[in-house]
Enzyme design. Structure first.
Site, PDB file in Angstrom:
ATOM      1  N   GLY A 149       0.821  -1.192   0.000  1.00 29.80           N
ATOM      2  CA  GLY A 149       0.000   0.000   0.000  1.00 29.80           C
ATOM      3  C   GLY A 149       0.861   1.251   0.000  1.00 29.80           C
ATOM      4  O   GLY A 149       2.061   1.211   0.273  1.00 29.80           O
ATOM      5  N   CYS A 150       0.238   2.383  -0.316  1.00 31.84           N
ATOM      6  CA  CYS A 150       0.999   3.629  -0.407  1.00 31.84           C
ATOM      7  C   CYS A 150       1.538   4.054   0.957  1.00 31.84           C
ATOM      8  O   CYS A 150       2.737   4.338   1.099  1.00 31.84           O
ATOM      9  CB  CYS A 150       0.148   4.727  -1.029  1.00 31.84           C
ATOM     10  SG  CYS A 150      -1.486   4.929  -0.295  1.00 31.84           S
ATOM     11  N   PHE A 151       0.691   4.092   1.977  1.00 33.09           N
ATOM     12  CA  PHE A 151       1.169   4.449   3.308  1.00 33.09           C
ATOM     13  C   PHE A 151       2.212   3.454   3.831  1.00 33.09           C
ATOM     14  O   PHE A 151       3.258   3.862   4.358  1.00 33.09           O
ATOM     15  CB  PHE A 151      -0.004   4.542   4.295  1.00 33.09           C
ATOM     16  CG  PHE A 151      -0.680   5.880   4.311  1.00 33.09           C
ATOM     17  CD1 PHE A 151       0.000   7.033   4.684  1.00 33.09           C
ATOM     18  CD2 PHE A 151      -2.019   5.993   3.965  1.00 33.09           C
ATOM     19  CE1 PHE A 151      -0.626   8.266   4.706  1.00 33.09           C
ATOM     20  CE2 PHE A 151      -2.660   7.224   3.984  1.00 33.09           C
ATOM     21  CZ  PHE A 151      -1.963   8.367   4.357  1.00 33.09           C
ATOM     22  N   THR A 153       4.318   1.710   2.175  1.00 28.48           N
ATOM     23  CA  THR A 153       5.577   1.925   1.462  1.00 28.48           C
ATOM     24  C   THR A 153       6.401   3.006   2.143  1.00 28.48           C
ATOM     25  O   THR A 153       7.584   2.819   2.460  1.00 28.48           O
ATOM     26  CB  THR A 153       5.318   2.290  -0.005  1.00 28.48           C
ATOM     27  OG1 THR A 153       4.699   1.181  -0.663  1.00 28.48           O
ATOM     28  CG2 THR A 153       6.616   2.634  -0.723  1.00 28.48           C
ATOM     29  N   ALA A 154       5.799   4.168   2.362  1.00 31.32           N
ATOM     30  CA  ALA A 154       6.517   5.273   3.002  1.00 31.32           C
ATOM     31  C   ALA A 154       6.884   4.941   4.438  1.00 31.32           C
ATOM     32  O   ALA A 154       8.003   5.222   4.890  1.00 31.32           O
ATOM     33  CB  ALA A 154       5.666   6.542   2.945  1.00 31.32           C
TER      34      ALA A 154
END
Length: 346
Positions: A149-151, A153-154
């Site tokens: 997911g995007c969150f 990943t960061a």
């Protein structure tokens, strides 16, 4: 030249895959599959593609894909890939799921957090988590990739080196996340309506965001110990971009310069993670449209906290770009292929 299909052709993740794959030297898009708009040109949904890419969208046909396609990107909403990927498991097709269907190894956890039935266990166990910089060796041998997911990943790229090197305590790790509206997808809702989003910041899914178990699972795996995070997301009035500010209690005395050096060593040879110099922290604008994850670090002696700021473009490194990066690794190519563009600025 590998032949690719994209499932879920009208979403933001799908159209970002189209944009990026058009310049990929080893992948050609042959099919766009859409349940809701088959028979229409993708340029009807996205007029900016007119006279550039006007493939007619098709219905799902697994047998046809087995005869014509090498790679399938699933850029559909949660619940789609888990039904379709099992139809391809007896073929050599490489599958990359950009939804959350395969990210949690426990079917019970998936059903508790996503509220729908999980994928077959054989599919869950075959899927490899595609956080390229951390699980690259596993990705090399995978046939099914669960794109992070995007969150996560960061959050994971920002936190994993600190956990692996025992710099911070495993609890509590606090992650404050902020994202642009495109992270919610193209489907309209009251929360993403202009009148609600403009000049507003909204905390959402507090305490029950589906990315919580994903972050905990893979942070625990990387650190080889149980880790629990406190994770809160916020919607901010911008189109794309995501930033996580992460707080962890230091286990030992360490200054910022030492930790920056440790992070740079950890990510040496990984072209898409950039560690900022001391005193400098990334913004979403500085990674806009790119596959970079930029990380800034501060060791706060006053509070004994490690503060990490991690920024990505949610649609590129947080979705389509990382999916392509994983396919590059799966096929033994340079992982930067098709992803060399600079960030768009301003």
């Amino acid at each position: 030249m590998k032949k690719a299909a994209i499932v879920g052709g009208t979403g933001y993740g799908a159209v970002e895959l189209v944009r990026l794959l058009q310049s990929h030297p080893k992948i050609e898009i042959r099919k766009i599959i859409s349940h809701s708009q088959y028979g229409n040109s993708i340029a009807e949904a996205y007029p900016h593609l007119s006279h550039v890419f006007e493939v007619t969208m098709e219905e799902w046909n697994a047998e046809e894909l087995k005869n014509e396609i090498d790679i399938v990107f699933f850029a559909a909403p949660a619940g789609v890939a888990k039904e379709l990927i099992p139809e391809l498991q007896d073929s050599p097709i490489q599958c990359v799921d950009l939804s959350g269907d395969l990210r949690l190894k426990s079917a019970e956890d998936y059903e508790a957090w996503y509220g729908i039935k999980a994928a077959p266990n054989a599919t869950l166990q075959q899927a490899v988590y595609g956080l390229t910089e951390v699980f690259k060796e596993d990705i090399k041998h995978a046939k099914i990739i669960s794109n992070p997911g995007c969150f996560p990943t960061a959050a994971l790229l920002g936190t994993v080196p600190a956990i692996v090197h025992n710099l911070i305590q495993p609890y509590p790790i606090i992650i404050d996340g902020k994202t642009g509206v495109s992270g919610a997808g193209r489907k309209q809702s009251a929360m993403t309506h202009f009148s609600e989003t403009n000049e507003n910041v909204t905390a959402y899914k507090v305490g029950h965001h589906q990315h919580i178990p994903e972050i905990d699972q893979y942070l625990s795996q990387a650190g080889n110990q149980p880790i629990t995070t406190v994770f809160t997301t916020h919607l901010v009035p911008m189109t794309r971009g995501l930033v996580c500010t992460i707080y962890g209690s230091l286990n030992r005395n360490a200054d910022t310069a030492e930790i920056i050096s440790l992070y740079r060593n950890f990510y040496e040879g990984h072209p898409f993670v950039r560690i900022r110099d001391e005193g400098h922290f990334p913004t979403t604008k500085e990674v806009y449209g790119s596959n970079f994850c930029d990380i800034g670090i501060h060791a706060d002696a006053r509070t004994n906290q490690l503060i990490i700021v991690s920024a990505i473009d949610n649609l590129v490194k947080g979705a389509a770009g990382q999916a392509i990066q994983n396919v590059n690794v799966m096929n033994g190519w340079d992982e930067s292929l098709g992803l060399e563009d600079f960030p768009v600025y301003p």
